[in-house]
Design a protein around this motif. Structure first.
Motif, PDB file in Angstrom:
ATOM      1  N   ARG A  22     -74.648 -27.552 -16.616  1.00 57.65           N
ATOM      2  CA  ARG A  22     -74.809 -26.541 -15.546  1.00 57.65           C
ATOM      3  C   ARG A  22     -75.095 -27.128 -14.521  1.00 57.65           C
ATOM      4  NH1 ARG A  22     -79.552 -23.826 -17.707  1.00 57.65           N
ATOM      5  NH2 ARG A  22     -80.751 -25.128 -16.723  1.00 57.65           N
ATOM      6  N   THR A  23     -75.649 -28.738 -14.351  1.00 56.51           N
ATOM      7  CA  THR A  23     -75.606 -29.322 -13.393  1.00 56.51           C
ATOM      8  C   THR A  23     -74.101 -29.697 -12.744  1.00 56.51           C
ATOM      9  OG1 THR A  23     -77.796 -30.405 -13.935  1.00 56.51           O
ATOM     10  CG2 THR A  23     -76.453 -31.629 -12.211  1.00 56.51           C
ATOM     11  N   ASN A  26     -72.395 -26.408 -11.181  1.00 58.79           N
ATOM     12  CA  ASN A  26     -73.010 -26.140  -9.963  1.00 58.79           C
ATOM     13  C   ASN A  26     -72.298 -27.002  -8.918  1.00 58.79           C
ATOM     14  OD1 ASN A  26     -74.633 -24.169 -10.599  1.00 58.79           O
ATOM     15  ND2 ASN A  26     -76.424 -25.347 -10.531  1.00 58.79           N
ATOM     16  N   LEU A  27     -72.350 -28.193  -9.218  1.00 57.98           N
ATOM     17  CA  LEU A  27     -71.611 -29.112  -8.046  1.00 57.98           C
ATOM     18  C   LEU A  27     -70.103 -28.744  -7.935  1.00 57.98           C
ATOM     19  CD1 LEU A  27     -71.789 -31.731  -6.633  1.00 57.98           C
ATOM     20  CD2 LEU A  27     -70.876 -33.009  -8.626  1.00 57.98           C
ATOM     21  N   LEU A  30     -69.441 -25.370  -6.287  1.00 59.01           N
ATOM     22  CA  LEU A  30     -69.801 -25.582  -4.689  1.00 59.01           C
ATOM     23  C   LEU A  30     -68.610 -26.320  -4.107  1.00 59.01           C
ATOM     24  CD1 LEU A  30     -73.653 -26.563  -4.263  1.00 59.01           C
ATOM     25  CD2 LEU A  30     -72.157 -24.744  -3.078  1.00 59.01           C
TER      26      LEU A  30
END
Lengths: 118, 144
Positions: A22-23, A26-27, A30
């Motif tokens: 998930r990290t 997300n990056l 974005l």
């Protein structure tokens, strides 16, 4: 992917796996929008825009590796560019964001291309 | 860490907004020049590509924002069970703090914690005796 036997010998924590994925995702979503903004400002068209996106996505993965994975991974004895401490698949880590971020990239690319060159 | 990454992202965002505005102005100037030359002399319209400084500013600001975002990501957790459990055992809650210094909500602590406190195995008679001793001593001290 590790085999069944390897999974039995060294089990994997699902929560950590999901947290890491998930990290990274997300990056990547974005930054994909950010690259769309840049490509639109530069006025890139057709293949050069997609090439821009691919190159910058790989740079994102490399930066993420250098900032988050490498310091602990290398000190724990893994080889350089080996992400197996935090991610299961190496291909998934390096190129996984390409497909998931593509929609956001095209959205902001077309938006900013239209805004700038209108 | 969080302040640094936010500051870097903010600086990059300002640069990117400036590059966007410059590119927009450039294209507006181009179209204006094209119409004015077309009405005056009807010669070939000059359409230059984006100036090199705007291109450089865009790419540099993209890199700066990218750096800020990467520095702002949450720390990863080891996926192998033995590495992860060893990290919990060594660092405890300190290893699972997010950027604001608070412990993560999904931090579960020692996965074998259930084995480390077993009320069924408490020696209740010994504890009762100890309590009785403590009460007796306390009474004696208060009575003085």
């Amino acid at each position: 992917m590790p085999s069944e036997r390897e999974l039995q010998i060294s089990p994997i924590v699902q929560e950590s796996l999901m947290h890491n994925a998930r990290t990274l995702q997300n990056l990547q979503s974005l930054t994909a929008s950010l690259f769309g903004v840049s490509a639109g400002i530069l006025g890139l068209e057709s293949y050069s825009g997609f090439l821009f996106y691919i190159v910058f996505s790989l740079i994102t993965s490399a930066l993420f590796y250098a900032a988050r994975v490498a310091p602990t991974s290398i000190s724990s004895g893994k080889a350089p560019l080996d992400t197996s401490r935090y991610f299961v698949g190496a291909v998934e880590f390096w190129t996984g964001g390409l497909m998931s971020g593509l929609a956001g990239f095209i959205l902001t690319w077309t938006l900013f291309y239209g805004l700038v060159s209108a | 860490m969080t302040l640094i990454s936010k500051a870097i992202t903010g600086i990059g965002g300002l640069l990117l907004a400036h590059a966007c505005y410059s590119a927009q102005e450039h294209s507006a100037l181009q179209s204006f020049r094209a119409t004015s030359t077309a009405t005056l002399t009807s010669s070939s319209a000059v359409s230059t590509s984006l100036p090199i400084d705007i291109v450089l500013e865009t790419i540099v600001s993209t890199f700066i924002i990218l750096l800020g975002l990467v520095l702002g990501t949450r720390p990863l957790r080891p996926i192998e069970w033995r590495v992860w459990a060893g990290k919990i055992e060594r660092e405890g809650e300190d290893g699972f703090k997010d950027r604001n210094g608070e412990v993560n909500k999904d931090y579960v602590g020692n996965p074998f914690g259930i084995f480390e406190s077993r009320p069924n195995f408490v020696d209740i008679r010994k504890q009762r005796k100890e309590f009785a001793e403590w009460v007796k001593n306390g009474e004696g001290q208060q009575g003085r």
